[in-house]
Design a protein around this motif. Structure first.
Motif, PDB file in Angstrom:
ATOM      1  N   HIS A  77      -9.984   0.840   5.108  1.00  0.00           N
ATOM      2  CA  HIS A  77     -10.440  -0.498   4.701  1.00  0.00           C
ATOM      3  C   HIS A  77      -9.763  -1.553   5.583  1.00  0.00           C
ATOM      4  O   HIS A  77     -10.419  -2.438   6.135  1.00  0.00           O
ATOM      5  CB  HIS A  77     -10.058  -0.649   3.221  1.00  0.00           C
ATOM      6  CG  HIS A  77     -10.327  -1.958   2.574  1.00  0.00           C
ATOM      7  ND1 HIS A  77     -11.597  -2.472   2.415  1.00  0.00           N
ATOM      8  CD2 HIS A  77      -9.494  -2.852   1.964  1.00  0.00           C
ATOM      9  CE1 HIS A  77     -11.518  -3.618   1.746  1.00  0.00           C
ATOM     10  NE2 HIS A  77     -10.254  -3.886   1.478  1.00  0.00           N
ATOM     11  N   HIS A 150      -6.216  -8.946  -5.712  1.00  0.00           N
ATOM     12  CA  HIS A 150      -6.948  -9.087  -4.442  1.00  0.00           C
ATOM     13  C   HIS A 150      -8.444  -9.215  -4.724  1.00  0.00           C
ATOM     14  O   HIS A 150      -9.101 -10.133  -4.240  1.00  0.00           O
ATOM     15  CB  HIS A 150      -6.622  -7.844  -3.612  1.00  0.00           C
ATOM     16  CG  HIS A 150      -7.423  -7.598  -2.369  1.00  0.00           C
ATOM     17  ND1 HIS A 150      -7.301  -8.369  -1.242  1.00  0.00           N
ATOM     18  CD2 HIS A 150      -8.325  -6.615  -2.063  1.00  0.00           C
ATOM     19  CE1 HIS A 150      -8.098  -7.886  -0.283  1.00  0.00           C
ATOM     20  NE2 HIS A 150      -8.747  -6.831  -0.764  1.00  0.00           N
TER      21      HIS A 150
ATOM     22  N   MET B   1     -17.427  -3.630  -5.909  1.00  0.00           N
ATOM     23  CA  MET B   1     -18.863  -3.757  -6.145  1.00  0.00           C
ATOM     24  C   MET B   1     -19.580  -2.786  -5.249  1.00  0.00           C
ATOM     25  O   MET B   1     -19.370  -2.746  -4.053  1.00  0.00           O
ATOM     26  CB  MET B   1     -19.231  -5.211  -5.888  1.00  0.00           C
ATOM     27  CG  MET B   1     -20.548  -5.457  -5.206  1.00  0.00           C
ATOM     28  SD  MET B   1     -20.858  -7.222  -5.170  1.00  0.00           S
ATOM     29  CE  MET B   1     -19.538  -7.830  -4.143  1.00  0.00           C
TER      30      MET B   1
HETATM   31  C1  HEM Z   1      -4.371  -1.315  -1.729  1.00  0.00           C
HETATM   32  C2  HEM Z   1      -4.913  -2.255  -1.095  1.00  0.00           C
HETATM   33  C3  HEM Z   1      -6.317  -2.791  -1.245  1.00  0.00           C
HETATM   34  C4  HEM Z   1      -7.256  -2.610  -2.227  1.00  0.00           C
HETATM   35  C5  HEM Z   1      -7.140  -1.806  -3.513  1.00  0.00           C
HETATM   36  C6  HEM Z   1      -8.428  -3.355  -1.830  1.00  0.00           C
HETATM   37  C7  HEM Z   1      -9.603  -3.427  -2.575  1.00  0.00           C
HETATM   38  C8  HEM Z   1     -10.687  -4.187  -2.237  1.00  0.00           C
HETATM   39  C9  HEM Z   1     -11.857  -4.343  -3.036  1.00  0.00           C
HETATM   40  C10 HEM Z   1     -12.113  -3.660  -4.375  1.00  0.00           C
HETATM   41  C11 HEM Z   1     -12.703  -5.169  -2.377  1.00  0.00           C
HETATM   42  C12 HEM Z   1     -14.043  -5.702  -2.863  1.00  0.00           C
HETATM   43  C13 HEM Z   1     -15.187  -4.858  -2.485  1.00  0.00           C
HETATM   44  C14 HEM Z   1     -16.462  -5.424  -3.042  1.00  0.00           C
HETATM   45  O1  HEM Z   1     -16.645  -6.647  -3.020  1.00  0.00           O
HETATM   46  O2  HEM Z   1     -17.275  -4.620  -3.494  1.00  0.00           O
HETATM   47  C15 HEM Z   1     -12.068  -5.556  -1.152  1.00  0.00           C
HETATM   48  C16 HEM Z   1     -12.620  -6.409  -0.209  1.00  0.00           C
HETATM   49  C17 HEM Z   1     -11.966  -6.840   0.911  1.00  0.00           C
HETATM   50  N1  HEM Z   1     -10.691  -6.518   1.285  1.00  0.00           N
HETATM   51 FE1  HEM Z   1      -9.435  -5.255   0.343  1.00  0.00          FE
HETATM   52  N2  HEM Z   1      -8.187  -3.967  -0.638  1.00  0.00           N
HETATM   53  C18 HEM Z   1      -6.899  -3.651  -0.243  1.00  0.00           C
HETATM   54  C19 HEM Z   1      -6.256  -4.063   0.911  1.00  0.00           C
HETATM   55  C20 HEM Z   1      -6.790  -4.929   1.837  1.00  0.00           C
HETATM   56  C21 HEM Z   1      -6.132  -5.337   3.060  1.00  0.00           C
HETATM   57  C22 HEM Z   1      -4.758  -4.886   3.513  1.00  0.00           C
HETATM   58  C23 HEM Z   1      -6.987  -6.199   3.699  1.00  0.00           C
HETATM   59  C24 HEM Z   1      -6.815  -6.941   4.990  1.00  0.00           C
HETATM   60  C25 HEM Z   1      -5.722  -7.337   5.457  1.00  0.00           C
HETATM   61  C26 HEM Z   1      -8.165  -6.317   2.890  1.00  0.00           C
HETATM   62  C27 HEM Z   1      -9.261  -7.105   3.211  1.00  0.00           C
HETATM   63  C28 HEM Z   1     -10.423  -7.168   2.479  1.00  0.00           C
HETATM   64  C29 HEM Z   1     -11.575  -7.937   2.876  1.00  0.00           C
HETATM   65  C30 HEM Z   1     -11.712  -8.808   4.114  1.00  0.00           C
HETATM   66  C31 HEM Z   1     -12.540  -7.740   1.894  1.00  0.00           C
HETATM   67  C32 HEM Z   1     -13.950  -8.296   1.873  1.00  0.00           C
HETATM   68  C33 HEM Z   1     -13.982  -9.650   1.269  1.00  0.00           C
HETATM   69  C34 HEM Z   1     -15.370 -10.198   1.215  1.00  0.00           C
HETATM   70  O3  HEM Z   1     -16.325  -9.436   1.009  1.00  0.00           O
HETATM   71  O4  HEM Z   1     -15.488 -11.407   1.362  1.00  0.00           O
HETATM   72  N3  HEM Z   1      -8.022  -5.539   1.770  1.00  0.00           N
HETATM   73  N4  HEM Z   1     -10.836  -4.947  -1.096  1.00  0.00           N
END
Ligand code: HEM
Lengths: 212, 324
Positions: A77, A150, B1
């Protein structure tokens, strides 16, 4: 279990091969991997409550695998974000990590999960000692809370899915708290037996030298 | 999602379905004729013709206005009709294409009212008789993606001139249809409703009268598909996409600034103006860059979405950081 944990990846690969990623492929891949990071993380946290409720001790053997998959999905991710989304634009990424609270907590969660993944081997349990290892691995609670935070922060107003995850996490942590309170209430005898059970589990784990 | 990919379909397939429905009505009509002794009335004939003419996906021809073209290539119609934010159908991007079928765009009327000398309720067919033209605009979503789309419509100013705004009119409010039977996303879920319905958007009167502001009935040479805001929507190309209200049933002229839906939902994130502005970030995502759908690398976002030459003068003296 391996199959179940790899299925989302196979699904993504299928989408890539059939050109079925939708109009915004990068968002789609990021979101799918993020979803599965959180699901794996919550699944790994569900093991202990399930064991407590069902008394099925073997369940604990799933915990490490689920935890490691959570980490693997988190790394993928994150990599998609670095490579596909920002294409190694480090200054812009650094700004985002500092400025966007949802990125800050996501990054923190990933950083917290890293030592847990590194110390997941039996050898590391031995080297750290069971007590220190257990204490270190309590960080997973913090990582999971940050993971949900987050999602809560990145979701637009009106998107309710993050609350579903928040509710599940609250339940999983709630069961632990209740169990801990009960344990304390019926101490010292029961407490001692839990300690003994833990010691037995660690011992089994140390003796188990099968390759994993 | 979990984002499921909407089944891919060609616009011609939509047409087929609607024509099929039109045919069903035709058969029903013909049967009725048979029973009533074969008297063909003009009214019945024109009603049958209407049923076949109106549906989304049906061709809608309009000359392209060379004053409103775009240097970049058009996005694919498949992308423009499958990747939509239209909370009336659901919060996921594929919900509008998947669930759009429940919206009935005929009959449809639009009330133009409020501080005007000649309030009027327009039938959609009347609106289709305004001189239509095709314009290629860039659409910039607040989520930092964009598409180039050929819209078909007429300037809002042409409509407003007919109803004659009074001197006290300062703003224009657009109200989207509120009907949970047709818009499944308007039904409250377990954690409540996504937005406060009906969806309300608004412009300052001078923004509304600006030649770029387009009342839209079609795209890509077709009647507007349901997922894109059929049958009647506004397109304001220098503002974030959510400012362009869809499936409009009411246009109201007011003295006070309308309270828009997103402003009500999250005032610290969405302002009344919501002009595309790379220097003012949304609290959760940067607006400096965007991804053009169909492209790999992000590109720089332009001030007023590239329409600064035409619209910057509307905002002289206005602090755009404060009035985001
Ligand atoms: C254990 C760590 C993390 C978990 C559990 C996690 C979980 C998630 C989840 C559930 C989503 C939403 C997916 C959806 O909308 O269906 C997401 C989106 C996102 N995550 Fe993470 N994430 C983690 C770490 C990170 C890290 C380290 C970064 C970047 C530095 C990051 C960047 C993003 C971005 C850019 C999105 C999309 C946002 C958007 O759609 O506008 N995530 N993450």
């Amino acid at each position: 279990m391996w199959l179940a944990a790899l299925a989302p990846l196979a699904y993504l690969a299928g989408c890539v091969l059939t050109d079925n990623l939708g109009a915004n492929p990068i968002d789609f891949v990021t979101d799918t991997l993020g979803d599965w990071t959180l699901r794996m993380l919550l699944a790994s946290l569900a093991v202990t409550p399930l064991r407590l409720l069902t008394g099925q001790a073997w369940l604990v053997t799933l915990r490490r695998l689920l935890g490691l998959f959570a980490f693997a999905y988190a790394v993928m991710h994150f990599s998609v974000w670095v490579v596909l989304d920002f294409f190694f634009d480090w200054p812009l990424m650094a700004a985002d990590i500092v400025k966007r609270p949802y990125i800050t907590v996501g990054m923190t969660a990933l950083v917290l999960l890293t030592p847990l993944a590194l110390t997941s081997t039996a050898g590391m349990v031995k080297r750290l000692g069971a007590r220190a290892w257990r204490r270190l691995h309590r960080l997973v609670y913090v990582a999971a809370i940050l993971g949900v935070l987050h999602y809560l922060w990145l979701a637009k107003v009106g998107v309710k899915t993050p609350w579903v995850y928040a509710a599940i996490l609250a339940l999983l942590l709630g069961i632990r708290i209740v169990a801990a309170v009960r344990r304390r209430a019926s101490a010292p005898r029961a407490g001692a037996s839990v300690e003994a059970a833990r010691a037995r589990w660690v011992k089994r784990r140390l003796e188990d030298t099968r390759p994993r | 999602m979990l984002i499921r990919r909407a089944p891919t379909f060609r616009s011609s397939e939509i047409t087929d379905e609607k024509l099929y429905l039109g045919r069903r009505r035709f058969i029903a009509g013909a049967t009725a004729l048979g029973l009533s002794g074969g008297i063909v009335t003009d009214a019945l004939l024109s009603e049958l013709a209407e049923a076949a003419k109106a549906p989304q996906g049906a061709p809608l021809k309009a000359p392209r206005n060379p004053a409103f073209v775009h240097a970049d290539p058009l996005n694919k119609i498949e992308d423009a009709t499958s990747y939509n934010n239209f909370y009336e159908f659901g919060v996921n991007k594929d919900d509008p294409a998947r669930l759009g079928g429940t919206l009935k765009t005929r009959p449809w009327t639009v009330k133009v009212e409020g501080l005007v000398a000649k309030p009027k309720t327009y039938d959609i067919d009347e609106l289709l008789r305004f001189p239509l033209e095709e314009r290629v605009y860039s659409l910039r979503c607040v989520e930092a993606w964009s598409m180039i789309i050929p819209w078909i419509g007429f300037p809002l100013s042409a409509l407003l001139k007919q109803v004659e705004p009074t001197s006290t009119a300062k703003y224009v409010e657009f109200v989207t249809l509120h009907d949970p039977q047709q818009f499944p996303g308007q039904k409250p879920g377990f954690f409540g409703s996504s937005l406060d319905w009906p969806y309300v958007e608004g412009l300052r009167l001078d923004e509304a009268m600006h030649p770029l502001t387009l009342m839209t009935v079609g795209m890509y040479g077709q009647v507007l598909p349901n997922q894109n805001g059929a049958p009647f929507r506004v397109v304001v190309p220098w503002k974030y996409g959510f400012k362009s209200g869809k499936s409009i049933v009411r246009v109201r002229l007011t003295a006070d600034q309308p309270k828009t839906s997103w402003e009500k939902a999250a005032p610290q994130e969405y302002g009344f103006y919501s002009n595309v502005n790379p220097t003012v970030d949304h609290p959760r995502w940067s607006q400096a860059t965007e991804r053009r759908i169909g492209e790999f690398r992000r590109r720089k976002t332009l001030m007023f979405n590239g329409y600064a030459d035409q619209v910057a003068s509307l905002y002289t003296g206005l602090d755009l950081k404060k009035h985001y």
